[in-house]
Design a protein around this motif. Structure first.
Motif, PDB file in Angstrom:
ATOM      1  N   GLU A 185      35.213  35.483  51.176  1.00  0.00           N
ATOM      2  CA  GLU A 185      36.036  34.441  50.183  1.00  0.00           C
ATOM      3  C   GLU A 185      36.182  34.852  48.954  1.00  0.00           C
ATOM      4  N   LYS A 186      37.317  34.581  48.226  1.00  0.00           N
ATOM      5  CA  LYS A 186      37.570  34.902  46.628  1.00  0.00           C
ATOM      6  C   LYS A 186      37.934  33.543  46.053  1.00  0.00           C
ATOM      7  N   MET A 187      37.778  33.231  44.895  1.00  0.00           N
ATOM      8  CA  MET A 187      38.478  32.303  44.218  1.00  0.00           C
ATOM      9  C   MET A 187      39.790  32.443  44.076  1.00  0.00           C
ATOM     10  N   GLY A 188      40.539  31.288  44.095  1.00  0.00           N
ATOM     11  CA  GLY A 188      41.924  31.425  43.795  1.00  0.00           C
ATOM     12  C   GLY A 188      42.410  31.684  42.768  1.00  0.00           C
ATOM     13  N   TRP A 189      43.431  32.467  42.679  1.00  0.00           N
ATOM     14  CA  TRP A 189      44.108  33.076  41.127  1.00  0.00           C
ATOM     15  C   TRP A 189      44.327  31.751  40.375  1.00  0.00           C
ATOM     16  N   GLY A 190      44.845  30.780  40.778  1.00  0.00           N
ATOM     17  CA  GLY A 190      45.124  29.456  39.895  1.00  0.00           C
ATOM     18  C   GLY A 190      43.680  28.858  39.206  1.00  0.00           C
ATOM     19  N   GLN A 191      42.666  28.780  40.186  1.00  0.00           N
ATOM     20  CA  GLN A 191      41.553  28.336  39.736  1.00  0.00           C
ATOM     21  C   GLN A 191      40.846  29.405  38.551  1.00  0.00           C
ATOM     22  N   TYR A 192      41.019  30.720  39.120  1.00  0.00           N
ATOM     23  CA  TYR A 192      40.475  31.749  38.337  1.00  0.00           C
ATOM     24  C   TYR A 192      41.240  31.713  36.668  1.00  0.00           C
ATOM     25  N   PHE A 193      42.469  31.648  36.962  1.00  0.00           N
ATOM     26  CA  PHE A 193      43.193  31.717  35.565  1.00  0.00           C
ATOM     27  C   PHE A 193      42.899  30.452  34.913  1.00  0.00           C
ATOM     28  N   GLY A 194      42.556  29.362  35.466  1.00  0.00           N
ATOM     29  CA  GLY A 194      42.503  28.312  34.712  1.00  0.00           C
ATOM     30  C   GLY A 194      40.980  28.303  34.070  1.00  0.00           C
ATOM     31  N   ARG A 195      40.172  28.862  34.483  1.00  0.00           N
ATOM     32  CA  ARG A 195      38.955  29.208  33.896  1.00  0.00           C
ATOM     33  C   ARG A 195      39.122  30.166  32.793  1.00  0.00           C
ATOM     34  N   ILE A 196      39.612  31.317  33.037  1.00  0.00           N
ATOM     35  CA  ILE A 196      39.597  32.325  32.261  1.00  0.00           C
ATOM     36  C   ILE A 196      40.374  31.745  30.683  1.00  0.00           C
ATOM     37  N   PHE A 197      41.296  31.326  30.796  1.00  0.00           N
ATOM     38  CA  PHE A 197      42.035  30.752  29.689  1.00  0.00           C
ATOM     39  C   PHE A 197      41.771  29.351  29.076  1.00  0.00           C
ATOM     40  N   THR A 198      40.318  29.229  28.752  1.00  0.00           N
ATOM     41  CA  THR A 198      39.727  27.940  28.257  1.00  0.00           C
ATOM     42  C   THR A 198      38.728  28.451  26.885  1.00  0.00           C
ATOM     43  N   TRP A 199      38.762  27.256  26.293  1.00  0.00           N
ATOM     44  CA  TRP A 199      37.828  27.727  25.107  1.00  0.00           C
ATOM     45  C   TRP A 199      36.546  28.262  25.602  1.00  0.00           C
TER      46      TRP A 199
END
Length: 171
Positions: A123-137
Motif C-alpha cells: 500500500e502506498k499513499m496516494g499522490w493527491g494526499q501526498y502532495f497535499g501534505r508536502i505543500f503545507t506550512w
C-alpha cells in the motif's frame, strides 16, 4: 442436504511468527531524524500486526489436526515519505518518495510444516494526499513531522485488509 455433505470443514488457523525487518537504508536515517518523532516504528508496527491478527498462538496447540494452519506475517519493507532536492551545480532535481508498506504472509500446515500459500500486499499513499501534505506550512517549516506513525499504520491496515481478502479465497 447434498451441499452439507460435500462442504469441507474449515481449518483452524493459528498465529505463528510476527516480524518487522530492520531497515538499514538511507531512508531509515531520515525517518529517525525526526519524521516519526523518535518513535520506535518497528515495534509499533509489530504491535499493530498483533492487534490485526488476534489469533491463538500455534505454540500452544497440544493435539494438532491435519487441517490446522499457521499464519506467519512479516513486514519486509516500509518507508515514510518526503521530498528533497538534489543539486548538481545550477540544476536541482526533485526527489519524491511516498509513504509505503509491504506486508507478506505464509500459510502452512501445522503438522507437516508444508506451505499452503504465500501472499503479499503493498500500500502506498496516494499522490493527491501526498502532495497535499508536502505543500503545507507544516512541511515547509518542519515544526512537526510531515508524515507520522498514524500514516504508516493506516497503510498497514489497508495492506492487511488486502492480504486477508487474498487469504480468505485460499482457505
Amino acid at each position: 442436504m447434498l451441499g452439507r455433505l460435500l462442504q469441507k470443514e474449515k481449518p483452524r488457523v493459528f498465529l505463528g511468527t510476527l516480524a518487522v525487518t530492520s531497515r538499514t537504508d538511507l531512508k531509515r536515517h531520515l525517518d529517525e531524524y525526526g519524521l516519526f518523532e523518535d518513535a520506535n516504528l518497528e515495534s509499533a508496527l509489530r504491535e499493530s500486526i498483533r492487534e490485526i491478527f488476534p489469533l491463538p498462538s500455534a505454540q500452544g496447540v497440544e493435539s494438532p489436526l491435519a487441517t490446522d494452519l499457521v499464519l506467519d506475517v512479516i513486514i519486509p519493507k516500509f518507508q515514510s515519505g518526503d521530498a528533497w532536492d538534489a543539486s548538481l551545480g545550477d540544476i536541482a532535481f526533485p526527489i519524491f518518495w511516498r509513504p509505503k508498506i509491504t506486508v507478506a504472509s505464509r500459510l502452512y500446515y501445522l503438522k507437516t510444516k508444508e506451505t499452503k500459500a504465500t501472499f503479499a500486499a503493498t500500500e502506498k499513499m496516494g499522490w493527491g494526499q501526498y502532495f497535499g501534505r508536502i505543500f503545507t506550512w507544516r512541511a515547509f517549516l518542519r515544526f512537526k513531522p510531515v508524515f507520522d506513525r498514524n500514516d504508516i499504520e493506516h497503510l498497514l491496515y489497508r495492506a492487511c485488509e488486502k492480504l486477508l481478502a487474498k487469504m480468505k479465497k485460499s482457505i
